[in-house]
Design a protein around this motif. Structure first.
Motif, PDB file in Angstrom:
ATOM      1  N   ALA A   1      53.573  39.226  50.024  1.00  0.00           N
ATOM      2  CA  ALA A   1      52.734  38.966  49.067  1.00  0.00           C
ATOM      3  C   ALA A   1      52.108  40.415  48.636  1.00  0.00           C
ATOM      4  CB  ALA A   1      51.813  38.114  49.272  1.00  0.00           C
ATOM      5  N   ILE A   2      51.603  40.979  49.522  1.00  0.00           N
ATOM      6  CA  ILE A   2      51.118  42.505  49.392  1.00  0.00           C
ATOM      7  C   ILE A   2      52.137  43.457  48.718  1.00  0.00           C
ATOM      8  CG2 ILE A   2      50.258  44.513  50.507  1.00  0.00           C
ATOM      9  CD1 ILE A   2      48.718  42.606  52.255  1.00  0.00           C
ATOM     10  N   LEU A   3      53.308  43.379  49.091  1.00  0.00           N
ATOM     11  CA  LEU A   3      54.278  44.312  48.286  1.00  0.00           C
ATOM     12  C   LEU A   3      54.544  43.806  47.214  1.00  0.00           C
ATOM     13  CD1 LEU A   3      56.803  44.716  51.356  1.00  0.00           C
ATOM     14  CD2 LEU A   3      55.242  46.489  50.422  1.00  0.00           C
TER      15      LEU A   3
ATOM     16  N   ILE B   1      40.988  45.255  46.056  1.00  0.00           N
ATOM     17  CA  ILE B   1      41.876  45.218  44.979  1.00  0.00           C
ATOM     18  C   ILE B   1      43.361  44.389  45.306  1.00  0.00           C
ATOM     19  CG2 ILE B   1      43.097  46.608  43.358  1.00  0.00           C
ATOM     20  CD1 ILE B   1      40.208  46.847  43.213  1.00  0.00           C
ATOM     21  N   ILE B   2      44.012  44.812  46.463  1.00  0.00           N
ATOM     22  CA  ILE B   2      45.233  44.450  46.751  1.00  0.00           C
ATOM     23  C   ILE B   2      45.370  42.832  47.166  1.00  0.00           C
ATOM     24  CG2 ILE B   2      47.387  44.827  47.774  1.00  0.00           C
ATOM     25  CD1 ILE B   2      46.637  47.144  45.991  1.00  0.00           C
ATOM     26  N   VAL B   3      44.475  42.654  48.268  1.00  0.00           N
ATOM     27  CA  VAL B   3      44.623  41.436  48.949  1.00  0.00           C
ATOM     28  C   VAL B   3      43.960  40.085  47.770  1.00  0.00           C
ATOM     29  CG1 VAL B   3      43.450  39.842  50.742  1.00  0.00           C
ATOM     30  CG2 VAL B   3      44.299  41.959  51.400  1.00  0.00           C
TER      31      VAL B   3
ATOM     32  N   PRO C   1      46.726  34.663  45.795  1.00  0.00           N
ATOM     33  CA  PRO C   1      47.333  33.443  44.810  1.00  0.00           C
ATOM     34  C   PRO C   1      48.946  33.192  45.199  1.00  0.00           C
ATOM     35  CG  PRO C   1      45.979  34.947  43.481  1.00  0.00           C
ATOM     36  CD  PRO C   1      46.035  35.575  44.842  1.00  0.00           C
ATOM     37  N   ARG C   2      49.511  34.388  45.638  1.00  0.00           N
ATOM     38  CA  ARG C   2      50.688  34.603  45.801  1.00  0.00           C
ATOM     39  C   ARG C   2      51.037  33.971  47.117  1.00  0.00           C
ATOM     40  NH1 ARG C   2      53.667  38.455  42.582  1.00  0.00           N
ATOM     41  NH2 ARG C   2      51.724  39.361  42.323  1.00  0.00           N
TER      42      ARG C   2
ATOM     43  N   ALA D   1      43.613  30.496  40.430  1.00  0.00           N
ATOM     44  CA  ALA D   1      44.100  30.839  39.273  1.00  0.00           C
ATOM     45  C   ALA D   1      43.152  30.932  37.855  1.00  0.00           C
ATOM     46  CB  ALA D   1      45.345  30.250  38.951  1.00  0.00           C
ATOM     47  N   ALA D   2      42.201  29.802  38.122  1.00  0.00           N
ATOM     48  CA  ALA D   2      41.291  29.860  37.247  1.00  0.00           C
ATOM     49  C   ALA D   2      40.685  30.761  36.332  1.00  0.00           C
ATOM     50  CB  ALA D   2      39.970  28.754  37.524  1.00  0.00           C
TER      51      ALA D   2
END
Lengths: 218, 302, 234
Positions: A108-110, A134-136, A141-142, A214-215
């Motif tokens: 997910a991070i990649l 930023i990344i996490v 959501p993924r 996701a909202a």
């Protein structure tokens, strides 16, 4: 027969549910922590950290959960580490599913576009801030749908605690079974329904969390 | 003239073996920096590329670039795609590391630092300090999709500059107002048009108050009708005068209007440079002539 | 030690038999479930969806013990642990494999279905000649993954007295009063020795498949994998 089933057996089985849920929650907590620890370690800048994490994850994934559980509960005491049933089961389950979860975290991070990292560098975030803010948050959501599936697997895995005699729902049922063999089919059906209901509850929670996350964004 | 003592020191040791693993010393100038700056008899450049080379595997995209950018100067970099012009900006933003050569920003090495008399690869701490002088706006905006517009702009001041939230928000709204998007503060990036996204990205970079700003083909990903609003914002910032700007662009008219100097890069080298008035009207090199010719033909055909 | 390793090897052999037997069953049953799940008749497809979900989200060990105790009574004759083990493991993973098939089938472009209709193939011909030959190759690595997952699940079947490695180790410990460290570590090592090389093989297969078919096809495979519900990795 029906009275016996609903008035005696079902309550007996249900008495094991709290232990199953407890084992699942503790196991999930440990697995979640280890997922991130291993997942992030496998993305580390340092080859030694990456290598160690990868070897550990492959070791854990290459052997079975039940073998690990036996090892922790039956072999480890001979090395001087004697764990009660619940901690032993929690560790086996947490470590095992944590190893699988690390792959979820890693991929997910990649999957977060490289440009997001670059934008964060351009704004002079340090590497911890880049990951944390930023990344996490974008990877999270993924991670949720595969984590939901993994948690159902984990819930199913709690039934293996039966082998070390932890009083969760499967063990409780098995210890009562001999008195009610004529009710074999309804008892097992009921047991499966309990697991099914718990699984659906878990999946429902994840779907709710996905919608919450996701909202607004999309 | 503000020539730091430490610069002379660093400059005098560059022939020492380089510990960072690269082959830096071969391409480094042996002359102390102070001398060259003094030779020019002018102010110290804000950005200085010295014999910069960059390879990606076998492919060498920059083949020795020397470029000084003065404080407050607006330099436009033009050139065919694949010429290495974007790489130049990415090296300055520390997104890529030069294969050899040095970059200085505000009198200090960007990718290197002095350690026990030797020039070594900069560590994260040094890069972090240097990055505070540099900002960048990207071709694809790279807004943070999980944050509102306001948080996109306030996040870095709060986390990186440790600014108080209300102070950061005040500043952010000021910048958003400047780019005409204060009313979108609570929207998410996905709800904005490309032009709006890019204007937010500009506000996000501006709020960090960098001394040098890199604009990397900021209109290339935009629909033609949205290009104007973004360029207008940049022109306005350029008119303030103080900020040093590196404008990597395909927009020739924009380069002509905004830039003090135009650099034409082709095949990883600076082929020609000069004031826009000359570059666009009397190109000397054949490469630039054919590049501009092709560009005009394209414009006429559109 | 002299008795332990042969005992474990016998257990490994039983484990391999159970794995392949159950895998064959899961492949066949999974395909049937996947096709029934696509049935136009709601009376067939909806119960199938829930049946698959039910099998997939309840523990294998419970299903196995259930079948171990109930099946012989139901059919009125004794069944071996290996038979019940293969049946329960196969049934459990048929639910997973049906999802794999589904993603493969859904990845076949619509034009292929329409072409099959246009050429007036019978339903059987349509599936066997047109759809499945295109649906299955891209998901072969995922199926390979499940073969390894199933291999590692076999020791759960010691609950029904299947003489696989873990049970062999237990018997050894019980008869020799040895401590568990060496036997259980050896079991873990045996699992690692089989499953790690196999998983490398599957990864190689996946890469080769992606490369062979070109990037566009590779992307299609990757997209399909992301659609597999509840997919497990090894």
């Amino acid at each position: 027969m029906i009275e016996v089933y609903f008035e005696k057996i079902v309550p007996l089985m249900l008495r094991g549910v709290p232990m199953t849920v407890l084992l699942m929650l503790y196991g999930t907590l440990l697995a979640a922590v280890l997922s991130f620890v291993f997942g992030l370690a496998r993305l580390s800048r340092f080859a030694a950290v990456r290598g160690t994490a990868s070897v550990l994850v492959e070791l854990i994934r290459g052997t079975s959960l039940i073998v690990q559980l036996f090892w922790i509960y039956y072999a480890l005491p001979h090395l001087g580490v004697e764990l009660p049933k619940l901690p032993a089961a929690v560790i086996a389950i947490g470590v095992n599913y944590g190893a699988y979860g690390s792959e979820i975290v890693r991929s997910a991070i990649l999957a977060v576009p490289r440009e997001q990292r670059e934008a964060a560098i351009a704004l002079n975030f340090n590497s911890y801030q880049r990951m944390r803010h930023i990344i996490v948050p974008q990877a999270l959501p993924r991670m949720l749908p595969p984590f939901g599936n993994l948690q159902v697997e984990l819930l199913k895995g709690t039934a293996l605690a039966y082998f070390i005699g932890l009083g969760e729902v499967f063990y409780r049922t098995m210890t009562q079974l001999n008195y009610y063999l004529y009710l074999l089919v309804p008892i097992f059906t009921g047991l499966l329904v309990i697991y099914f209901a718990l699984s659906q509850l878990v999946l429902l929670l994840y779907r709710w969390a996905e919608r919450r996350l996701a909202a607004g964004r999309m | 003239m503000e020539i730091g003592f430490e610069i002379v020191e660093v400059g005098s040791v560059v022939n020492e073996p380089y510990e960072g693993g690269g082959k830096l010393s071969m391409h480094m100038h042996a002359v102390p920096l102070a001398e060259t700056a003094a030779e020019r008899g002018s102010v110290r450049p804000m950005v200085r590329f010295r014999n910069i080379r960059k390879s990606f595997g076998e492919l060498e995209v920059l083949k020795g670039v020397d470029l000084d950018i003065l404080p407050g100067e607006k330099v436009a970099v033009i050139g065919p795609s694949g010429s290495g012009k974007t790489t130049l900006g990415r090296l300055l933003m520390t997104l890529e590391e030069p294969t050899s050569g040095t970059i200085e920003v505000d009198g200090e090495y960007l990718w290197h630092m002095e350690k026990r008399g030797k020039l070594v690869r900069a560590d994260e701490k040094h890069l972090h300090r240097m990055r505070s002088k540099i900002g960048m706006v990207f071709q694809h905006f790279n807004l943070f999709p999980h944050m509102t517009i306001l948080r996109n702009v306030t996040e870095a001041p709060i986390r990186v500059l440790r600014m108080r939230r209300n102070e950061a928000e005040r500043l952010a709204l000021e910048m958003l107002d400047k780019v005409g998007l204060a009313d979108k503060r609570d929207n998410y990036p996905s709800q904005l048009s490309g032009g709006e996204k890019q204007r937010v990205a500009i506000a996000r970079a501006l709020v960090m108050k960098p001394q040098v700003m890199i604009f990397d083909e900021v209109t290339s990903a935009l629909d033609p009708e949205l290009v104007g609003e973004v360029l207008a914002v940049i022109k306005e910032i350029a008119a303030d005068g103080k900020m040093t700007m590196l404008l990597i662009t395909h927009e020739m008219e924009f380069a002509r209007d905004v830039a003090d100097r135009v650099i034409f890069i082709a095949d990883g080298r600076i082929v020609e440079q000069g004031p826009p008035s000359r570059i666009f009207t009397q190109p000397e090199s054949e490469r630039l002539q054919s590049f501009l010719g092709r560009f005009r033909a394209y414009r006429a055909g559109r | 030690m002299n008795e332990l390793i042969p005992a474990l090897l016998r257990g490994l052999w039983i484990t391999v038999q159970a794995t392949f037997g159950a895998f064959a069953l899961a492949c066949a049953l999974g395909l049937i479930l996947a096709i029934l799940r696509r049935a136009r008749i709601k009376w067939v497809s909806v119960p199938m969806v829930w049946l698959i979900e039910f099998i997939r989200t309840t523990p294998l060990v419970v299903q196995a013990v259930f079948m171990w105790m109930a099946l012989p009574r139901l059919i009125g004759m004794p069944l071996s642990a290996l038979t019940v083990g293969i049946l329960s493991l196969g049934l459990h993973y048929s639910a997973y494999l049906s999802e794999v098939y589904r993603s493969g089938i859904e990845g076949v472009p619509r034009g292929q279905w329409e072409a099959a209709v246009a050429l007036n193939f019978s339903p059987a011909q349509k599936w066997l000649r047109i759809i499945l030959p295109q649906a299955i190759p891209p998901v072969l690595p995922v199926m390979g993954n499940y073969l390894i997952v199933m291999f590692k699940e076999v020791p759960v079947l010691m609950a029904i007295t299947l003489g696989e490695m873990l049970l062999a180790a237990n018997s050894y410990i019980a008869s020799t009063f040895a401590d568990g460290i060496v036997p259980y570590s050896l079991v873990a090592l045996f699992f690692l020795a089989v499953s790690y090389p196999s998983s490398l093989l599957v990864r190689l297969m996946e890469r080769r498949l992606n490369r062979q078919r070109g990037t566009q096809y590779g992307n299609r495979i990757r997209n399909r994998r992301s659609r597999i519900r509840g997919e497990r990795t090894v």
